[in-house]
Scaffold this motif. Sequence first.
Motif: not given
Length: 496
Positions: A319-327, A329-336
């Motif tokens: 869900y984190a990898d495929q369904r969640t915004q991974l940017q 507050a200006g930060i690129d988030i790793s799904p891990a």
Amino acid sequence: MTGEKKQKIVDSVPQKGFFGHPKGLFTLFFTEFWERFSYYGMRAILVFYMYYEVSSGGLGLPESTALAIMSIYGSLVYMSGIIGGWLADRVLGTSRALLYGGILIMFGHIALAIPGSITLFFVSMVLIVLGTGLLKPNVSTMVGEIYSEKDQRRDAGFSIFYMGINLGGFLAPLIVGTLGTEVNFHLGFGIAAVGMFCGLMVYIFTRKKNLGLAGNYVGNPLSAEEMKKFTKWMVLAAIVVIVLIAFTIPMGLLTFDTFIGLIGVLGILIPTIYFVVMYRSPKTTTVERSRIIAYIPLFIASVMFWAIQEQGSTILANYADQRTQLQFAGIDISPAWFQSLNPLFIIFLAPAFAWLWVKLGDRQPSVPKKFSLGLLFAGLSFIVILVPGALSGDALVNPLWLVLSYFIVVLGELCLSPVGLSATTKLAPAAFSAQTMSLWFLSNAAAQAINAQIVKFYTDETETLYFGIIGGSALVLSLLLFLLSPVIQKKMQGVK
């Protein structure tokens, strides 16, 4: 183990020296910290390693297959604890079992760190499964051994120990997860191997001074004749397994689907057999039989809880990898990174819960009521995560929804998991102390064996229904356990 031996162990352990707790807690805290660092670091990237394309450094497996393998692997890790507990009780003692387990885990991570074929991947899984089975139940059993049964610090000690577990679990996805997903998966697995090596060094160099006699006694040792029979049956079983695999795989009888089904059956059957064996054993007293009966509903509640919590590394990782915004507050988030949320919240909240139980003393909720609270929060965590999908449809959801879901399930975990560890050490029959701790971890094995059967029902179209049914089931079981708690408490025969 007799009460006299238990007291002899307690007397051999320095009772002050680690935040007002026995010195042995320092050794076990940091041994488990590094073991969990290695395990959760590996787990943070394992599912991505399986389904990422070969061109991206992964194995290129289908997502549904990777999710099922992850659940089966998790189930086998905890299922193997029953073997580790038995070996500790009958052959090795908990101290040696812990040491050998750590060595196997380290070599398992080293195998993952070597770029190779999928065959090497499965070799590493076997080593980690066997090693964790030896280490995990026995380190918790040793925590119980360094306290007397009436020591009021016991539950608080397990909460501190549990904080060590989660400190390792918090740092691992940030370090191993970042290196694994951003640089190279095998580098991440190599860092996990280093973590287990550090844990072994802590244990080897501090156990004699801090742990005294803890872990040195074999609770129910095999006689010489029994040892001969055990060795003969182990060799025979190994030959049978090898022959079956050699014939069933080429014939198409042993497929991935049939293996999943087999683990699902074993996940329920093995703990059932263990309850029957312990209850009927002539070494189990009348009081201990009553406590076993009380332990059964707690075990069932634990299965339901872990079925939700453990999906943090499967369904919620996906869900984190495929369904969640991974940017954000200006930060690129790793799904891990999301897998650091659970231990992060525990690090902050575990001391508060430990303080709360000590502060309340005799007024704190009973063990069954704490379990019912754990199930309540677990169910709510799945109800929360279905909301953004229902509102936004196919659009990527705000990562704060996932953060909230992890936070809620942590509240449940702190009501159930450290309390369950402590209750297990107190409810265990004397002849089955380490094996009962293994039985506690079998509730996790059963949960993940069940998860391996149901993850295939999770799709974009069934997302809301999936979270709703599982979350709602936990809420119903929570209410039932709360209503039955006075009966269960009576069966616990004075254990609080």
